[in-house]
Design a protein around this motif. Sequence first.
Motif, PDB file in Angstrom:
ATOM      1  N   SER A 154       0.821  -1.206   0.000  1.00  0.00           N
ATOM      2  CA  SER A 154       0.000   0.000   0.000  1.00  0.00           C
ATOM      3  C   SER A 154       0.858   1.260   0.000  1.00  0.00           C
ATOM      4  CB  SER A 154      -0.897   0.014   1.246  1.00  0.00           C
ATOM      5  OG  SER A 154      -1.575   1.254   1.367  1.00  0.00           O
ATOM      6  N   ASP A 155       0.412   2.261  -0.745  1.00  0.00           N
ATOM      7  CA  ASP A 155       1.061   3.574  -0.714  1.00  0.00           C
ATOM      8  C   ASP A 155       0.963   4.204   0.672  1.00  0.00           C
ATOM      9  OD1 ASP A 155       2.081   3.934  -3.342  1.00  0.00           O
ATOM     10  OD2 ASP A 155       0.072   4.396  -4.085  1.00  0.00           O
ATOM     11  N   LYS A 156      -0.027   3.800   1.458  1.00  0.00           N
ATOM     12  CA  LYS A 156      -0.215   4.385   2.791  1.00  0.00           C
ATOM     13  C   LYS A 156       0.914   4.007   3.746  1.00  0.00           C
ATOM     14  CE  LYS A 156      -5.043   5.303   2.474  1.00  0.00           C
ATOM     15  NZ  LYS A 156      -6.174   5.733   3.234  1.00  0.00           N
ATOM     16  N   PHE A 157       1.749   3.042   3.373  1.00  0.00           N
ATOM     17  CA  PHE A 157       2.895   2.671   4.194  1.00  0.00           C
ATOM     18  C   PHE A 157       4.120   3.537   3.910  1.00  0.00           C
ATOM     19  CE2 PHE A 157       1.062  -1.867   4.122  1.00  0.00           C
ATOM     20  CZ  PHE A 157       0.346  -1.650   5.296  1.00  0.00           C
ATOM     21  N   ASP A 158       4.045   4.353   2.862  1.00  0.00           N
ATOM     22  CA  ASP A 158       5.179   5.196   2.484  1.00  0.00           C
ATOM     23  C   ASP A 158       5.555   6.126   3.634  1.00  0.00           C
ATOM     24  OD1 ASP A 158       7.151   6.058   0.655  1.00  0.00           O
ATOM     25  OD2 ASP A 158       5.932   7.798   0.119  1.00  0.00           O
ATOM     26  N   GLY A 159       6.825   6.113   4.010  1.00  0.00           N
ATOM     27  CA  GLY A 159       7.316   6.976   5.080  1.00  0.00           C
ATOM     28  C   GLY A 159       7.024   6.466   6.483  1.00  0.00           C
ATOM     29  N   GLN A 160       6.389   5.298   6.596  1.00  0.00           N
ATOM     30  CA  GLN A 160       6.045   4.737   7.907  1.00  0.00           C
ATOM     31  C   GLN A 160       7.076   3.672   8.303  1.00  0.00           C
ATOM     32  OE1 GLN A 160       3.539   6.023   9.626  1.00  0.00           O
ATOM     33  NE2 GLN A 160       2.966   7.317   7.896  1.00  0.00           N
ATOM     34  N   SER A 161       7.420   3.623   9.575  1.00  0.00           N
ATOM     35  CA  SER A 161       8.321   2.586  10.067  1.00  0.00           C
ATOM     36  C   SER A 161       7.617   1.236  10.024  1.00  0.00           C
ATOM     37  CB  SER A 161       8.737   2.890  11.511  1.00  0.00           C
ATOM     38  OG  SER A 161       7.627   2.714  12.383  1.00  0.00           O
ATOM     39  N   LEU A 162       8.390   0.167  10.131  1.00  0.00           N
ATOM     40  CA  LEU A 162       7.814  -1.171  10.151  1.00  0.00           C
ATOM     41  C   LEU A 162       6.835  -1.321  11.306  1.00  0.00           C
ATOM     42  CD1 LEU A 162       7.764  -3.990   8.913  1.00  0.00           C
ATOM     43  CD2 LEU A 162       9.692  -4.587  10.400  1.00  0.00           C
ATOM     44  N   VAL A 163       7.198  -0.785  12.464  1.00  0.00           N
ATOM     45  CA  VAL A 163       6.310  -0.865  13.632  1.00  0.00           C
ATOM     46  C   VAL A 163       4.998  -0.134  13.367  1.00  0.00           C
ATOM     47  CG1 VAL A 163       6.034  -0.150  16.053  1.00  0.00           C
ATOM     48  CG2 VAL A 163       8.190  -1.161  15.287  1.00  0.00           C
ATOM     49  N   LYS A 164       5.059   1.037  12.764  1.00  0.00           N
ATOM     50  CA  LYS A 164       3.861   1.816  12.446  1.00  0.00           C
ATOM     51  C   LYS A 164       2.991   1.073  11.426  1.00  0.00           C
ATOM     52  CE  LYS A 164       1.165   5.453  12.107  1.00  0.00           C
ATOM     53  NZ  LYS A 164       0.145   5.739  13.109  1.00  0.00           N
ATOM     54  N   ARG A 165       3.611   0.462  10.438  1.00  0.00           N
ATOM     55  CA  ARG A 165       2.864  -0.296   9.435  1.00  0.00           C
ATOM     56  C   ARG A 165       2.118  -1.454  10.089  1.00  0.00           C
ATOM     57  NH1 ARG A 165       7.162  -0.722   4.375  1.00  0.00           N
ATOM     58  NH2 ARG A 165       7.653   1.499   4.305  1.00  0.00           N
ATOM     59  N   HIS A 166       2.807  -2.177  10.959  1.00  0.00           N
ATOM     60  CA  HIS A 166       2.161  -3.296  11.656  1.00  0.00           C
ATOM     61  C   HIS A 166       1.042  -2.796  12.556  1.00  0.00           C
ATOM     62  CE1 HIS A 166       5.248  -6.744  11.099  1.00  0.00           C
ATOM     63  NE2 HIS A 166       5.235  -5.944  10.047  1.00  0.00           N
ATOM     64  N   ARG A 167       1.257  -1.674  13.218  1.00  0.00           N
ATOM     65  CA  ARG A 167       0.224  -1.102  14.087  1.00  0.00           C
ATOM     66  C   ARG A 167      -1.007  -0.738  13.267  1.00  0.00           C
ATOM     67  NH1 ARG A 167      -1.681  -2.331  17.961  1.00  0.00           N
ATOM     68  NH2 ARG A 167       0.384  -2.649  18.776  1.00  0.00           N
ATOM     69  N   MET A 168      -0.812  -0.213  12.076  1.00  0.00           N
ATOM     70  CA  MET A 168      -1.937   0.128  11.193  1.00  0.00           C
ATOM     71  C   MET A 168      -2.775  -1.121  10.908  1.00  0.00           C
ATOM     72  SD  MET A 168       0.116   2.699   8.604  1.00  0.00           S
ATOM     73  CE  MET A 168      -1.211   3.034   7.460  1.00  0.00           C
ATOM     74  N   VAL A 169      -2.101  -2.221  10.591  1.00  0.00           N
ATOM     75  CA  VAL A 169      -2.795  -3.473  10.296  1.00  0.00           C
ATOM     76  C   VAL A 169      -3.512  -3.989  11.538  1.00  0.00           C
ATOM     77  CG1 VAL A 169      -2.491  -5.893   9.612  1.00  0.00           C
ATOM     78  CG2 VAL A 169      -1.284  -4.074   8.373  1.00  0.00           C
ATOM     79  N   TYR A 170      -2.814  -4.028  12.665  1.00  0.00           N
ATOM     80  CA  TYR A 170      -3.436  -4.499  13.914  1.00  0.00           C
ATOM     81  C   TYR A 170      -4.651  -3.644  14.296  1.00  0.00           C
ATOM     82  CZ  TYR A 170       0.211  -7.882  15.083  1.00  0.00           C
ATOM     83  OH  TYR A 170       1.059  -8.958  15.081  1.00  0.00           O
ATOM     84  N   ASP A 171      -4.537  -2.341  14.140  1.00  0.00           N
ATOM     85  CA  ASP A 171      -5.667  -1.461  14.469  1.00  0.00           C
ATOM     86  C   ASP A 171      -6.880  -1.758  13.591  1.00  0.00           C
ATOM     87  OD1 ASP A 171      -4.166  -0.252  16.450  1.00  0.00           O
ATOM     88  OD2 ASP A 171      -3.780   1.590  15.303  1.00  0.00           O
TER      89      ASP A 171
END
Length: 101
Positions: A57-74
């Motif tokens: 996803s483009d929405k992961f651009d500029g996000q850390s791995l932890v932030k990306r995983h948090r997005m999915v978990y949320d």
Amino acid sequence: MASRGILSRATRIKSKLQSALEAAVVEVEDVSYQHAGHAAVKNTGTNETHFNVKVVSDKFDGQSLVKRHRMVYDLLSDELQSGLHALSIKATTPKEAGLKN
């Protein structure tokens, strides 16, 4: 939308991630069978407990791995509260996945 019992958990996961992340790719693999005898699985009342998820996803651009995983978990918080026990997440941007130059 159909009631919770009609759609498989994999279908619900894919739909939620696709919609919210406007994903170019969403792959959901149910690997629950690999954990069938585990105590944590026996107590859930469901056999859809463990998944491998790949999201591009483009929405992961500029996000850390932890932030990306948090997005999915949320996005999957209701699934995690209703028997989803574990996720293996691969979250990349289209460029990282080789879809864009």
